[in-house]
Design a protein around this motif. Sequence first.
Motif, mmCIF file in Angstrom:
data_model
loop_
_atom_site.group_PDB
_atom_site.id
_atom_site.type_symbol
_atom_site.label_atom_id
_atom_site.label_comp_id
_atom_site.label_asym_id
_atom_site.label_seq_id
_atom_site.Cartn_x
_atom_site.Cartn_y
_atom_site.Cartn_z
ATOM 1 N N LEU A 53 16.197 6.905 7.610
ATOM 2 C CA LEU A 53 16.449 6.075 8.533
ATOM 3 C C LEU A 53 15.293 5.768 9.319
ATOM 4 C CD1 LEU A 53 19.908 7.673 9.665
ATOM 5 C CD2 LEU A 53 19.485 5.891 8.031
ATOM 6 N N GLN A 54 14.597 6.774 9.640
ATOM 7 C CA GLN A 54 13.318 6.524 10.434
ATOM 8 C C GLN A 54 12.375 5.451 9.805
ATOM 9 O OE1 GLN A 54 12.447 7.436 13.464
ATOM 10 N NE2 GLN A 54 13.697 9.452 13.857
ATOM 11 N N LEU A 55 12.127 5.671 8.457
ATOM 12 C CA LEU A 55 11.172 4.830 7.857
ATOM 13 C C LEU A 55 11.866 3.248 7.691
ATOM 14 C CD1 LEU A 55 10.484 7.469 4.865
ATOM 15 C CD2 LEU A 55 8.832 6.545 6.570
ATOM 16 N N SER A 56 12.980 3.330 7.447
ATOM 17 C CA SER A 56 13.762 1.931 7.357
ATOM 18 C C SER A 56 13.482 1.178 8.797
ATOM 19 C CB SER A 56 15.418 1.911 7.206
ATOM 20 O OG SER A 56 15.611 0.830 7.339
ATOM 21 N N ALA A 57 13.562 1.867 9.968
ATOM 22 C CA ALA A 57 13.456 1.356 11.069
ATOM 23 C C ALA A 57 11.985 0.767 11.530
ATOM 24 C CB ALA A 57 13.926 2.181 12.278
ATOM 25 N N GLN A 58 11.053 1.570 10.552
ATOM 26 C CA GLN A 58 9.605 1.061 10.753
ATOM 27 C C GLN A 58 9.273 -0.001 9.734
ATOM 28 O OE1 GLN A 58 7.951 5.800 11.615
ATOM 29 N NE2 GLN A 58 6.379 4.101 10.929
ATOM 30 N N GLY A 59 10.223 -0.213 9.098
ATOM 31 C CA GLY A 59 9.850 -1.580 8.308
ATOM 32 C C GLY A 59 9.020 -1.327 6.752
ATOM 33 N N VAL A 60 9.300 -0.204 6.385
ATOM 34 C CA VAL A 60 8.683 0.149 5.087
ATOM 35 C C VAL A 60 9.318 -0.942 3.767
ATOM 36 C CG1 VAL A 60 8.167 2.529 5.661
ATOM 37 C CG2 VAL A 60 10.117 2.196 4.477
ATOM 38 N N ALA A 61 8.639 -1.064 2.950
ATOM 39 C CA ALA A 61 9.084 -1.830 1.838
ATOM 40 C C ALA A 61 9.682 -1.023 0.616
ATOM 41 C CB ALA A 61 7.844 -2.891 1.189
ATOM 42 N N GLY A 62 9.421 0.249 0.296
ATOM 43 C CA GLY A 62 10.035 0.889 -0.816
ATOM 44 C C GLY A 62 9.667 2.318 -0.691
ATOM 45 N N LEU A 63 10.448 2.898 -1.361
ATOM 46 C CA LEU A 63 10.209 4.546 -1.663
ATOM 47 C C LEU A 63 9.991 5.181 -2.764
ATOM 48 C CD1 LEU A 63 13.554 5.030 0.652
ATOM 49 C CD2 LEU A 63 11.084 4.924 1.397
ATOM 50 N N PRO A 95 0.849 -1.310 0.089
ATOM 51 C CA PRO A 95 0.061 0.078 0.064
ATOM 52 C C PRO A 95 0.931 1.165 -0.004
ATOM 53 C CG PRO A 95 0.041 -0.944 2.164
ATOM 54 C CD PRO A 95 0.831 -1.881 1.242
ATOM 55 N N LEU A 96 0.370 2.236 -0.953
ATOM 56 C CA LEU A 96 1.157 3.355 -0.946
ATOM 57 C C LEU A 96 0.811 4.328 0.118
ATOM 58 C CD1 LEU A 96 3.501 4.677 -2.996
ATOM 59 C CD2 LEU A 96 1.578 6.058 -3.791
ATOM 60 N N PHE A 97 1.648 5.099 0.841
ATOM 61 C CA PHE A 97 1.222 6.199 2.057
ATOM 62 C C PHE A 97 2.371 7.080 1.535
ATOM 63 C CE2 PHE A 97 -0.491 2.577 3.954
ATOM 64 C CZ PHE A 97 -1.570 2.762 4.451
ATOM 65 N N ARG A 98 1.653 8.589 1.639
ATOM 66 C CA ARG A 98 2.314 9.973 1.496
ATOM 67 C C ARG A 98 2.801 10.397 2.657
ATOM 68 N NH1 ARG A 98 -1.527 11.929 -1.034
ATOM 69 N NH2 ARG A 98 -2.335 13.298 0.606
ATOM 70 N N LEU A 99 3.946 10.960 2.722
ATOM 71 C CA LEU A 99 4.583 11.662 3.945
ATOM 72 C C LEU A 99 4.721 13.153 3.452
ATOM 73 C CD1 LEU A 99 6.026 10.885 6.471
ATOM 74 C CD2 LEU A 99 8.439 10.934 5.326
ATOM 75 N N ASN A 100 4.244 13.953 4.285
ATOM 76 C CA ASN A 100 4.172 15.176 4.091
ATOM 77 C C ASN A 100 5.298 15.837 4.860
ATOM 78 O OD1 ASN A 100 2.167 15.194 2.272
ATOM 79 N ND2 ASN A 100 0.709 15.006 3.886
ATOM 80 N N SER A 137 17.301 11.694 6.998
ATOM 81 C CA SER A 137 16.787 11.182 8.611
ATOM 82 C C SER A 137 15.668 10.460 8.299
ATOM 83 C CB SER A 137 16.998 12.575 9.225
ATOM 84 O OG SER A 137 15.952 13.479 8.974
ATOM 85 N N ASP A 138 14.610 11.065 7.460
ATOM 86 C CA ASP A 138 13.606 10.221 6.958
ATOM 87 C C ASP A 138 13.703 8.859 6.739
ATOM 88 O OD1 ASP A 138 12.018 12.813 7.384
ATOM 89 O OD2 ASP A 138 11.988 13.203 5.124
ATOM 90 N N ALA A 163 7.797 15.211 17.939
ATOM 91 C CA ALA A 163 8.810 14.045 17.488
ATOM 92 C C ALA A 163 8.304 13.561 16.118
ATOM 93 C CB ALA A 163 8.503 12.956 18.297
ATOM 94 N N TRP A 164 9.318 12.829 15.383
ATOM 95 C CA TRP A 164 9.042 12.361 14.066
ATOM 96 C C TRP A 164 8.320 11.375 14.228
ATOM 97 C CZ3 TRP A 164 8.728 8.625 10.828
ATOM 98 C CH2 TRP A 164 8.854 8.500 9.380
ATOM 99 N N HIS A 165 7.037 11.321 13.386
ATOM 100 C CA HIS A 165 6.163 10.366 13.515
ATOM 101 C C HIS A 165 5.362 10.092 12.115
ATOM 102 C CE1 HIS A 165 3.394 13.565 14.560
ATOM 103 N NE2 HIS A 165 2.369 12.901 14.124
ATOM 104 N N CYS A 166 4.882 8.982 11.949
ATOM 105 C CA CYS A 166 3.993 8.590 10.773
ATOM 106 C C CYS A 166 3.846 7.324 10.928
ATOM 107 C CB CYS A 166 5.091 8.760 9.366
ATOM 108 S SG CYS A 166 4.052 8.659 7.929
ATOM 109 N N ASP A 167 2.174 7.177 10.932
ATOM 110 C CA ASP A 167 1.788 5.894 11.094
ATOM 111 C C ASP A 167 1.723 5.103 10.119
ATOM 112 O OD1 ASP A 167 1.261 6.393 13.899
ATOM 113 O OD2 ASP A 167 -0.585 7.357 13.534
ATOM 114 N N LEU A 168 2.489 4.285 9.715
ATOM 115 C CA LEU A 168 2.618 3.381 8.616
ATOM 116 C C LEU A 168 2.474 1.831 8.966
ATOM 117 C CD1 LEU A 168 5.685 5.165 7.112
ATOM 118 C CD2 LEU A 168 3.391 5.281 6.073
ATOM 119 N N PRO A 169 1.779 0.991 8.154
ATOM 120 C CA PRO A 169 1.908 -0.403 8.441
ATOM 121 C C PRO A 169 3.413 -1.047 7.825
ATOM 122 C CG PRO A 169 0.500 0.283 6.478
ATOM 123 C CD PRO A 169 0.972 1.505 6.953
ATOM 124 N N ALA A 170 3.727 -2.041 8.440
ATOM 125 C CA ALA A 170 4.843 -2.771 7.828
ATOM 126 C C ALA A 170 4.554 -3.125 6.406
ATOM 127 C CB ALA A 170 5.145 -3.974 8.653
ATOM 128 N N GLY A 171 5.599 -3.079 5.425
ATOM 129 C CA GLY A 171 5.528 -3.208 4.149
ATOM 130 C C GLY A 171 4.867 -2.072 3.368
#
Length: 840
Positions: A441-451, A293-298, A438-439, A419-427
Amino acid sequence: MHNNNNDLTLSAPLSGPVLSLRSVPDPVFASGAMGDGIAIDPLNNTLHAPCAGQVIQVARTGHAVTLRAANGAELLLHLGLDTVELQGEGFALLVEEGQQVNAGQPLLWVDLDYVAQHCRSLISLLILTNGEGFDLRHLPLSSVKVGEPLLHITPRANQAAQAQTQAHSSEQASARIKVAHRGGLHARPAALVRQTAEGFSSRSQLIFKDQSASCSSLMALMGLGIGEQDEVLVSCQGADCQEALQALLKTLGTALAADTHAATPAPAQIAHRPTEDGVLHGVCAAPGLVSGPLFRLNAIALPEDLGEHQPQAQRLALSAALDQVRRDIRHTLEQARQRRNQEEQDIFNAHLALLEDPTLLDASDAAIAQGRAATHAWSAAITEQCQVLQQLGNPLLAERANDLRDLQQQVLRALLGEAWHCDLPAGAIVAAEELTPSDLLQLSAQGVAGLCMAAGGATSHVAILARGKGLPCLVALGQEVLGIGNGQQVVLDADGGRLELAPDPRRIEQVQQTADSRRQRRQSQQQQAHASALTRDGQQIEVAANVASSEEAREAHQGGADGVGLLRTEFLFVDRHSAPDEVEQRQAYQAVLDAMGDKPVIIRTIDVGGDKQLDYLPLPVEANPVLGLRGIRLALARPELLDQQLRALLQVTPLQRCRVMLPMVTEVAELLQIRQRLDALAAELGLAQRPELGVMIEVPAAALMAEQLAEHADFLSIGTNDLSQYTLAMDRDHAGLAARVDALHPALLRLIAQTCAGAARHGRWVGVCGALACDPLATPVLIGLGVSELSVSPPQVGEIKDRVRQLDAAECRHLAQSLLNLPGAAAVRQACARHWPLHP
């Protein structure tokens, strides 16, 4: 002009209307990237000195002069805009470099009519290029005559004494050098220049195209727009000017390692976007194929600033926010150091330098002094510098504006208490206008699948980090990607440069099956990694690991490596002010042996010199460092360093598991000299046993002399990285040639074949420890040519062992010979893919 307690009043160098820098039709001058100052539209034809001082630089083309006043202020006087293109026509210099001049003394003459007809503008500038140490006050004038007061300069607190000391030092040093960094002096190399300059008391500056920048200002350095292989003049003044000059020349002339990994998109990828319904096309910044699923980061949006804030409170708030972000970045840096990730270290060191950049801090402070909020002052300062970088016409520098936007967001979060926060499902697959380091590194730690990014580039710091994290990443997709609804299922095919917006269930299933099969294959490879790598017809190939520390050796052992095929001992010698002593070296080598259980360890003697310098080992700057004093040549020139290392190696236990390897050998005499030295040192230590002694085959001479070397060496190991560039006469760090430095070129294969044949005549084994050993496509070729050991990066041990088990060694030998007659590397790769296809 008067000079009282180091205060300085500058008189007008020309007569004419006075203009603010902001009104100058040149983005670099107008933005203040060169420094603060004033502009005059000249009515007279002679430029006069605004104060007494020393001429420290005169433009080759006669249109500009730089003075250094007694209090250390450095003043660039630049007549006209784009006048460098006149190549001196219409100008006559009246002074020379190094000359002392009086206030009001004529400096240069100009033919106003000729220059006005042949350049963009006659508007001329008086710029304070080292403004970080001074406060500059403009007198309210609309026009001025030569000699009338124009500007007032006051040294800042704690700067005056230092400036006076430096100004009284008559020692100067300067030299020209071509900038080696890919893409020129962008954020990371500029940060290294600044960091280098700060290690000395001398004042240093770079002069390029008759513009100068203090080495203390990252923004000013980047604002020069220096490109790769551009020649710059490095100028240093102070008691340690010679040392500062040599250090800066080294920094400018040595390409960053991380630069060599940046993937530059082919122009066709950017210029041509195919049209396809339901698909957005972009540029691959990091490879991979995923769905999700695609999610937008603002980015953070600020409300309108009504002004009238208390400056002191805003300064304190900004200072606290900057301190918080510095702490966060230092924490990130420490984690990168622990993982020995040099690319991340370079990126975040540059971010730290930007946070301390006087151009940004001064602009923020000036806005706060006018009553603006700290949030808006900082944001405006960043935005202004981003515009400067984007107007320079250099795509790589424009991408570096992304690092500034990263710091803009981080400091704003600290100021706003968010604080940096973005509610994203894994994957999830994340879309944004442009993600920051820095975005990521945070996203990678949250387990996103792609950018996915609407903007960005394949040479950005985010792209480098994404490749390191194994995150598929597409850039330059266009604004359409930002209009996709959150949660929509997409397929990110970074390899193909495609974002599929409406994949049907069959396509999603296919992508998931491909990902599952890759994952299962990796798991299977890892499960079998500790087993021997036997070809189908029973030939054993050792798969060892290249490591640079005991931690990496432990990882390699746990990952199934049959040994260490290359321990890079430079890790002990770099980033320090003195050489490690014998005890420290012995402990480090012993730790690697202990980490490898009962496996053998090949330890390469120190391979520095040329482009890999040590602070405590001063060597002459070389015009062609990769052909200079390096490897075994340096060891023979400085035998005390090598003796200390050999003594440490001889004292590890058990000695039979330790093998010594010599880099950059070109002839038998070098090998015999080291063997004799090893024997003598072993005798001194009362040892009857000797470790095996091998040589690296990394120059064509060694490959051509392999049979003679094998007579006296216990083994040979081919370093395909250097062997490629020396054979093909192509610098592997050259931006335009790196893709062509392919070790599967038939010329390289012929040298490998000759090496193996020469070694076989004396019963010696041959390994490969260069990057070619890590390429599964090359595995059958190397086995077919006679290689019996492959040394790879620790995570690849299982993959390469799995590849070996799929092959028939006899068939490899038969087919490999035919590859030697192919016309080029591309043809070899096609033949390999046909004969020995890889798993999809």
